[in-house]
Design an enzyme around this catalytic site. Sequence first.
Site, PDB file in Angstrom:
ATOM      1  N   HIS A 188      77.141  16.180 -76.843  1.00  0.00           N
ATOM      2  CA  HIS A 188      77.657  15.267 -77.056  1.00  0.00           C
ATOM      3  C   HIS A 188      78.111  14.613 -78.547  1.00  0.00           C
ATOM      4  CE1 HIS A 188      78.125  15.272 -72.675  1.00  0.00           C
ATOM      5  NE2 HIS A 188      77.008  14.883 -72.506  1.00  0.00           N
ATOM      6  N   ASP A 208      86.459  19.066 -72.884  1.00  0.00           N
ATOM      7  CA  ASP A 208      85.246  19.382 -72.152  1.00  0.00           C
ATOM      8  C   ASP A 208      84.329  20.777 -72.868  1.00  0.00           C
ATOM      9  OD1 ASP A 208      83.862  19.570 -69.592  1.00  0.00           O
ATOM     10  OD2 ASP A 208      85.331  20.816 -68.938  1.00  0.00           O
ATOM     11  N   LEU A 234      98.864   6.450 -86.306  1.00  0.00           N
ATOM     12  CA  LEU A 234      98.578   7.478 -85.169  1.00  0.00           C
ATOM     13  C   LEU A 234      98.029   6.591 -83.959  1.00  0.00           C
ATOM     14  CD1 LEU A 234      97.751  10.187 -83.973  1.00  0.00           C
ATOM     15  CD2 LEU A 234      95.360   9.587 -84.594  1.00  0.00           C
TER      16      LEU A 234
HETATM   17  C1  IPE Z   1      86.481  15.895 -67.510  1.00  0.00           C
HETATM   18  O1  IPE Z   1      85.410  16.774 -67.574  1.00  0.00           O
HETATM   19  C2  IPE Z   1      86.430  14.553 -67.875  1.00  0.00           C
HETATM   20  C3  IPE Z   1      85.992  14.395 -69.370  1.00  0.00           C
HETATM   21  C4  IPE Z   1      86.550  15.462 -70.265  1.00  0.00           C
HETATM   22  C5  IPE Z   1      85.783  13.243 -69.918  1.00  0.00           C
HETATM   23  P1  IPE Z   1      84.371  16.900 -66.442  1.00  0.00           P
HETATM   24  O2  IPE Z   1      83.217  18.064 -67.010  1.00  0.00           O
HETATM   25  O3  IPE Z   1      83.654  15.861 -65.979  1.00  0.00           O
HETATM   26  O4  IPE Z   1      85.223  17.812 -65.177  1.00  0.00           O
HETATM   27  P2  IPE Z   1      84.729  18.583 -64.403  1.00  0.00           P
HETATM   28  O5  IPE Z   1      83.487  17.884 -63.555  1.00  0.00           O
HETATM   29  O6  IPE Z   1      84.282  19.960 -64.754  1.00  0.00           O
HETATM   30  O7  IPE Z   1      85.846  18.710 -63.230  1.00  0.00           O
HETATM   31  C1  IPE Z   2      82.573  16.777 -71.809  1.00  0.00           C
HETATM   32  O1  IPE Z   2      81.683  17.698 -71.713  1.00  0.00           O
HETATM   33  C2  IPE Z   2      82.302  15.417 -72.109  1.00  0.00           C
HETATM   34  C3  IPE Z   2      82.072  14.608 -70.961  1.00  0.00           C
HETATM   35  C4  IPE Z   2      82.475  14.943 -69.787  1.00  0.00           C
HETATM   36  C5  IPE Z   2      81.620  13.278 -70.917  1.00  0.00           C
HETATM   37  P1  IPE Z   2      80.600  18.066 -70.435  1.00  0.00           P
HETATM   38  O2  IPE Z   2      79.729  17.174 -70.358  1.00  0.00           O
HETATM   39  O3  IPE Z   2      81.418  17.942 -69.132  1.00  0.00           O
HETATM   40  O4  IPE Z   2      80.100  19.418 -70.712  1.00  0.00           O
HETATM   41  P2  IPE Z   2      80.045  20.894 -69.782  1.00  0.00           P
HETATM   42  O5  IPE Z   2      81.221  20.758 -69.156  1.00  0.00           O
HETATM   43  O6  IPE Z   2      79.025  20.449 -69.052  1.00  0.00           O
HETATM   44  O7  IPE Z   2      79.735  22.043 -70.562  1.00  0.00           O
HETATM   45 MG    MG Z   3      82.618  19.315 -67.976  1.00  0.00          MG
END
Ligand code: IPE
Ligand code: IPE
Ligand code: MG
Length: 255
Positions: free
Chosen positions: A50, A33, A144
């Site tokens: 990303h 995240d 792995l």
């Molecule tokens: C959780 O992250 C899902 C992934 C890392 C793929 P999100 O960014 O979607 O989760 P919330 O919305 O903060 O709970």
């Molecule tokens: C995690 O990063 C990737 C996915 C959930 C696909 P985020 O896109 O949730 O990044 P933040 O949480 O907004 O910083």
């Molecule tokens: Mg996120």
Amino acid sequence: MVVARGAAARQAPEPAATGDAGRVPAHVAIIMDGNGRWAAARDLPRVAGHRAGAQAVRRTIEAAIRNGVTWLTLYAFSSENWRRPVSEVLDLTGLLRHYLRNEVAELARQGVRLRFIGDLSRFDPDVQADLRAAARDTAANTRLNLTIALSYGARAEIVEAARRIAAAARSGTLDPAGLDEAAFGAMLTTDGIPDPDLVLRTSGEQRLSNFLLWQAAYAELLFLDVLWPDFAEQHFVAALEQFARRERRFGARPG
Ligand code: IPE
Ligand code: IPE
Ligand code: MG
């Protein structure tokens, strides 16, 4: 070397740099995240975060191999992430397509076996075909075990298992009295994958966001303040060191 539970743990090679006791988690699961915040901090579009996150995936796979972790599960896209703006969903599926076309051969060379969990039917047919091919072409690898959770939601997974169990009970092929935790677990998409020993989440958020709710029942949880694109081997090693210091009891107490 003392290792975590499970047959997979017994196959783990000597760790390279796990710090103190050398107790290596057999299975590390990561909620990756913070890509969006990483990009925002640099005045970049979210897709740049990303993309940088994909580089962190590469580093993490190598760190897992180097440190003797034999099962790695990465939460890449949740069933709820489909609710993001269409442009971001397209960016993410585009990156997935690119990753599958360009990285699987290298992963195979490194001895990585790929699995995918989640509702893959929501992806375009060409992506689904690439996912199937990646799993098939790496099925003999053992160095792995890498599982990527895509369009994954733990509640949906559990409901789907319950639905299949109910159908089997109704048709008479399953006796409800015989259903136990192992049989239920075998109905989940993670059948054949040991439960995670360590679940870590980057970005400072302290929640599971619908990740491996059944499987993580006794996992050690670790929340790191680093944003996913900045995640590097030093963070992975530090996480393994923290794990090694935890006392796991599984509800029991010394007699
Ligand atoms: C959780 O992250 C899902 C992934 C890392 C793929 P999100 O960014 O979607 O989760 P919330 O919305 O903060 O709970
Ligand atoms: C995690 O990063 C990737 C996915 C959930 C696909 P985020 O896109 O949730 O990044 P933040 O949480 O907004 O910083
Ligand atoms: Mg996120």
